[in-house]
Motif scaffolding. Structure first.
Motif, short mmCIF file in Angstrom:
data_model
loop_
_atom_site.label_atom_id
_atom_site.label_comp_id
_atom_site.label_asym_id
_atom_site.label_seq_id
_atom_site.Cartn_x
_atom_site.Cartn_y
_atom_site.Cartn_z
N VAL A 27 0.87 -1.18 0.00
CA VAL A 27 0.00 0.00 0.00
C VAL A 27 0.91 1.22 0.00
O VAL A 27 1.80 1.34 0.84
N THR A 28 0.68 2.11 -0.96
CA THR A 28 1.50 3.32 -1.10
C THR A 28 0.66 4.55 -0.81
O THR A 28 -0.45 4.70 -1.33
N LYS A 29 1.19 5.43 0.00
CA LYS A 29 0.53 6.71 0.32
C LYS A 29 1.51 7.83 0.00
O LYS A 29 2.67 7.80 0.41
N VAL A 30 1.02 8.81 -0.74
CA VAL A 30 1.83 9.98 -1.10
C VAL A 30 1.21 11.19 -0.42
O VAL A 30 -0.01 11.36 -0.40
N ARG A 31 2.06 12.04 0.14
CA ARG A 31 1.58 13.25 0.82
C ARG A 31 2.68 14.29 0.80
O ARG A 31 3.74 14.07 0.21
N TYR A 32 2.45 15.41 1.44
CA TYR A 32 3.46 16.46 1.56
C TYR A 32 3.89 16.59 3.00
O TYR A 32 3.10 16.40 3.92
N LYS A 33 5.18 16.89 3.19
CA LYS A 33 5.75 17.11 4.50
C LYS A 33 6.38 18.49 4.53
O LYS A 33 6.86 18.98 3.51
N THR A 34 6.41 19.11 5.69
CA THR A 34 7.04 20.43 5.82
C THR A 34 8.44 20.28 6.40
O THR A 34 8.61 19.67 7.46
N LEU A 35 9.42 20.80 5.67
CA LEU A 35 10.79 20.85 6.16
C LEU A 35 11.06 22.27 6.64
O LEU A 35 10.67 23.24 6.00
N LEU A 36 11.75 22.38 7.76
CA LEU A 36 12.17 23.68 8.28
C LEU A 36 13.68 23.79 8.09
O LEU A 36 14.42 22.98 8.63
N GLU A 37 14.10 24.78 7.33
CA GLU A 37 15.53 25.01 7.11
C GLU A 37 15.91 26.31 7.80
O GLU A 37 15.25 27.33 7.63
N VAL A 38 16.97 26.26 8.59
CA VAL A 38 17.48 27.46 9.25
C VAL A 38 18.77 27.87 8.56
O VAL A 38 19.71 27.07 8.45
N TRP A 39 18.80 29.10 8.08
CA TRP A 39 19.96 29.66 7.38
C TRP A 39 20.55 30.76 8.25
O TRP A 39 19.83 31.59 8.81
N GLU A 40 21.88 30.79 8.34
CA GLU A 40 22.57 31.78 9.17
C GLU A 40 23.34 32.74 8.28
O GLU A 40 24.00 32.31 7.33
N ASN A 41 23.28 34.03 8.61
CA ASN A 41 24.00 35.05 7.85
C ASN A 41 25.49 34.95 8.16
O ASN A 41 25.90 34.96 9.31
N GLN A 42 26.29 34.82 7.13
CA GLN A 42 27.75 34.70 7.28
C GLN A 42 28.38 36.05 7.60
O GLN A 42 29.46 36.09 8.17
N GLU A 43 27.76 37.13 7.21
CA GLU A 43 28.28 38.48 7.45
C GLU A 43 27.26 39.26 8.27
O GLU A 43 26.52 40.10 7.74
N PRO A 44 27.21 38.98 9.60
CA PRO A 44 26.22 39.69 10.42
C PRO A 44 26.57 41.17 10.52
O PRO A 44 27.73 41.56 10.36
N PRO A 45 25.57 42.02 10.78
CA PRO A 45 25.85 43.44 10.95
C PRO A 45 26.77 43.66 12.17
O PRO A 45 26.65 42.93 13.15
N PRO A 46 27.68 44.64 12.09
CA PRO A 46 28.65 44.81 13.17
C PRO A 46 28.03 45.22 14.51
O PRO A 46 28.57 44.92 15.56
N ASP A 47 26.89 45.87 14.48
CA ASP A 47 26.31 46.36 15.74
C ASP A 47 25.14 45.51 16.24
O ASP A 47 24.49 45.88 17.21
N GLY A 48 24.88 44.36 15.63
CA GLY A 48 23.73 43.57 16.05
C GLY A 48 24.02 42.08 16.07
O GLY A 48 25.09 41.63 15.71
N PRO A 49 23.04 41.30 16.52
CA PRO A 49 23.21 39.84 16.57
C PRO A 49 23.15 39.23 15.16
O PRO A 49 22.71 39.86 14.22
N ALA A 50 23.62 38.00 15.08
CA ALA A 50 23.57 37.28 13.80
C ALA A 50 22.12 37.08 13.38
O ALA A 50 21.25 36.83 14.20
N GLN A 51 21.88 37.23 12.09
CA GLN A 51 20.53 37.09 11.57
C GLN A 51 20.34 35.66 11.05
O GLN A 51 21.17 35.15 10.32
N ASN A 52 19.24 35.08 11.46
CA ASN A 52 18.87 33.76 10.96
C ASN A 52 17.62 33.89 10.11
O ASN A 52 16.76 34.73 10.37
#
Length: 191
Positions: free
Chosen positions: A84-109
């Motif tokens: 028995v085969t069932k096809v559906r959709y799943k939600t993936l959560l991807e977290v991306w981190e800024n490599q060049e964060p602003p100098p006066d603030g926290p890293a942006q995700n």
């Protein structure tokens, strides 16, 4: 996006879409980087050595084709499995981190929600309800035909028919028409 790199991916946990599964059913979660040999060794040991009656293969995104490959290998090796085969959709959560964060603030995700196709395939030694959507009956076994052909279980499923006389190669006879050379006629204009 050139300044961002992916730091984490998590997938939404969903219950299996098959009602009335035993609590100890084995679920093979196939990932994009999974090795088919490792998956099949474990799955075959569960079905043959431990005597499991059912097994579920699941995968999402790029792992869908690998999931189907594992199921087809298992059906061919064991034979007589209902599917028995069932096809559906799943939600993936991807977290991306800024490599060049602003100098006066926290890293942006950056968090990205992706809907990707997902597949769940139940294989069972016991008969399943043939009226449910996605049901496939077991393939008929061709053991008698394999024995007469002398092929191994890894080879052909059914013997090849004996060659027919009309299929054997014959000399091709070409007739050349009387077209004078240099008349400007090309092969495309002969029709």
């Amino acid at each position: 996006m050139e300044n961002f790199r992916k730091v984490r991916t998590s997938e939404e946990e969903m219950p299996l879409p098959f009602p009335d599964l035993p609590p100890d059913v084995v679920e093979m979660k196939v990932k994009e980087g999974s090795k088919i040999r490792n998956l099949m060794n474990f799955a075959m040991a569960q079905m043959e050595l431990k005597g499991r009656r059912q097994i579920v293969f699941s995968g999402c995104g790029r792992a869908v084709t690998k999931t189907i490959t594992c199921v087809e290998i298992m059906k061919r090796k064991l034979g007589g499995l209902h599917q028995v085969t069932k096809v559906r959709y799943k939600t993936l959560l991807e977290v991306w981190e800024n490599q060049e964060p602003p100098p006066d603030g926290p890293a942006q995700n950056l968090t990205v929600h992706k809907n990707v196709p997902s597949i769940c395939i139940l294989l069972s030694r016991d008969p399943l309800d043939p009226n449910q959507v996605g049901y496939q009956p077991p393939e008929p076994r061709h053991e008698a035909a394999e024995d007469t052909a002398g092929s191994s279980s890894k080879g052909l499923k059914r013997p090849l028919p004996p060659p027919c006389e009309e299929l054997l190669p014959k000399k091709l006879q070409v007739q050349v028409s009387d077209i004078p050379r240099g008349s400007g006629t090309t092969a495309g204009q002969l029709d």
